[in-house]
Design a protein around this motif. Structure first.
Motif, PDB file in Angstrom:
ATOM      1  N   LEU A 154      13.956 -23.382   6.774  1.00  0.00           N
ATOM      2  CA  LEU A 154      14.331 -24.560   7.545  1.00  0.00           C
ATOM      3  C   LEU A 154      14.720 -24.147   8.961  1.00  0.00           C
ATOM      4  CD1 LEU A 154      16.687 -26.691   5.242  1.00  0.00           C
ATOM      5  CD2 LEU A 154      14.369 -27.274   5.977  1.00  0.00           C
ATOM      6  N   PRO A 155      14.422 -24.991   9.954  1.00  0.00           N
ATOM      7  CA  PRO A 155      14.944 -24.732  11.304  1.00  0.00           C
ATOM      8  C   PRO A 155      16.476 -24.720  11.280  1.00  0.00           C
ATOM      9  CG  PRO A 155      13.240 -26.428  11.351  1.00  0.00           C
ATOM     10  CD  PRO A 155      13.554 -26.169   9.901  1.00  0.00           C
ATOM     11  N   GLN A 156      17.075 -23.981  12.186  1.00  0.00           N
ATOM     12  CA  GLN A 156      18.530 -23.800  12.197  1.00  0.00           C
ATOM     13  C   GLN A 156      19.307 -25.088  12.460  1.00  0.00           C
ATOM     14  OE1 GLN A 156      20.123 -20.560  11.357  1.00  0.00           O
ATOM     15  NE2 GLN A 156      18.077 -20.750  10.484  1.00  0.00           N
ATOM     16  N   GLU A 157      18.650 -26.104  13.040  1.00  0.00           N
ATOM     17  CA  GLU A 157      19.365 -27.357  13.309  1.00  0.00           C
ATOM     18  C   GLU A 157      19.685 -28.148  12.037  1.00  0.00           C
ATOM     19  OE1 GLU A 157      14.992 -28.272  14.539  1.00  0.00           O
ATOM     20  OE2 GLU A 157      16.391 -26.620  14.825  1.00  0.00           O
ATOM     21  N   TYR A 158      19.166 -27.736  10.904  1.00  0.00           N
ATOM     22  CA  TYR A 158      19.492 -28.386   9.626  1.00  0.00           C
ATOM     23  C   TYR A 158      20.858 -27.941   9.083  1.00  0.00           C
ATOM     24  CZ  TYR A 158      14.973 -30.609   8.908  1.00  0.00           C
ATOM     25  OH  TYR A 158      13.872 -31.420   9.018  1.00  0.00           O
ATOM     26  N   PHE A 159      21.467 -26.951   9.719  1.00  0.00           N
ATOM     27  CA  PHE A 159      22.699 -26.357   9.187  1.00  0.00           C
ATOM     28  C   PHE A 159      23.888 -26.593  10.113  1.00  0.00           C
ATOM     29  CE2 PHE A 159      19.080 -23.625   7.983  1.00  0.00           C
ATOM     30  CZ  PHE A 159      19.101 -23.828   6.619  1.00  0.00           C
ATOM     31  N   THR A 160      25.057 -26.505   9.507  1.00  0.00           N
ATOM     32  CA  THR A 160      26.301 -26.493  10.253  1.00  0.00           C
ATOM     33  C   THR A 160      27.224 -25.512   9.546  1.00  0.00           C
ATOM     34  OG1 THR A 160      28.027 -27.896  11.223  1.00  0.00           O
ATOM     35  CG2 THR A 160      27.370 -28.399   8.947  1.00  0.00           C
TER      36      THR A 160
ATOM     37  N   LEU B 257      31.677 -21.350   6.726  1.00  0.00           N
ATOM     38  CA  LEU B 257      30.555 -21.074   5.829  1.00  0.00           C
ATOM     39  C   LEU B 257      29.338 -21.914   6.214  1.00  0.00           C
ATOM     40  CD1 LEU B 257      32.659 -21.191   2.566  1.00  0.00           C
ATOM     41  CD2 LEU B 257      31.639 -19.129   3.578  1.00  0.00           C
ATOM     42  N   PRO B 258      28.125 -21.360   6.047  1.00  0.00           N
ATOM     43  CA  PRO B 258      26.915 -22.118   6.388  1.00  0.00           C
ATOM     44  C   PRO B 258      26.579 -23.135   5.309  1.00  0.00           C
ATOM     45  CG  PRO B 258      26.305 -19.988   5.471  1.00  0.00           C
ATOM     46  CD  PRO B 258      27.810 -20.008   5.545  1.00  0.00           C
ATOM     47  N   ILE B 259      26.431 -24.404   5.719  1.00  0.00           N
ATOM     48  CA  ILE B 259      26.076 -25.460   4.769  1.00  0.00           C
ATOM     49  C   ILE B 259      24.975 -26.331   5.382  1.00  0.00           C
ATOM     50  CG2 ILE B 259      28.391 -25.499   3.742  1.00  0.00           C
ATOM     51  CD1 ILE B 259      28.818 -28.212   5.207  1.00  0.00           C
TER      52      ILE B 259
END
Length: 199
Positions: free
Chosen positions: A85-91, A96-98
């Protein structure tokens, strides 16, 4: 938003008896990776199986933790089965990465060992309920998750049985799924087709 700790988090965040399909997020060098993963809960035992050659395998082997994202978005399962997935799908939540749109997350620690297949015991640390997503059961959505599993097995084993399963599943998804689920299945089949032509 409610935080839960240890084993109390399992029931509260929906990790129940049987195989629980989640999206595992891991992070190495500031880059987040996501992949479907089955958490197996059998009475008091919790464990996962990982396969050699995946980012998830490498990250868990190195970092000894992962975040389980509880989501009903079947599109995410299909998308992360064969692609990053592109990194913009995460926060990040509590460091912690979710997934940005996850309904709940739960941090697990584990002590895996290096082999072709990891079967690692895992332990819940902490997790958070972000929102409750009530909905009726949709056969199309459930079958997209099954298709994602079959696609990864087809790509690694090249068995015609898995390809036939995918074709049958696609027909049912086209009948029962919503437009996003039909798109997820089409993208999955396109990737399999493209890979077959490259061989």
């Amino acid at each position: 938003m409610i935080m839960f700790y240890g084993k109390e988090a399992l029931d509260e965040l929906g990790i129940l008896e049987g195989i629980n399909e989640i999206i595992a997020t891991t992070e190495t060098g500031g880059r987040v990776n996501a992949a479907p993963l089955g958490i197996i809960r059998s009475e008091d035992s919790l464990y996962i199986r990982l396969f050699l050659g995946t980012h998830t395998y490498e990250n868990i082997l190195t970092r000894k933790w992962f975040v389980a994202n509880v989501t009903h978005d079947a599109w995410i399962f299909a998308e992360t089965a064969l692609e990053d997935l592109p990194q913009e799908y995460f926060t990040h939540c509590d460091g912690l990465p979710i997934l940005k749109d996850t309904e709940a997350w739960l941090l697990f620690k584990c002590d895996p060992f290096a082999s072709d297949i990891i079967i690692a015991n895992i332990e819940p640390v902490k997790g958070e309920l972000l929102r409750k997503d009530f909905r009726a059961v949709n056969r199309g959505a459930n079958l997209v998750v099954e298709a994602a599993v079959a696609a990864t097995r087809y790509m690694s084993l090249r068995s015609d049985n898995y390809f036939e399963e995918l074709m049958k599943t696609q027909r049912i998804i086209n009948r029962c799924g919503n437009p996003r689920e039909r798109e997820a299945m089409e993208r999955l089949m396109d990737r399999i087709d493209n890979f077959a032509h490259k061989r």
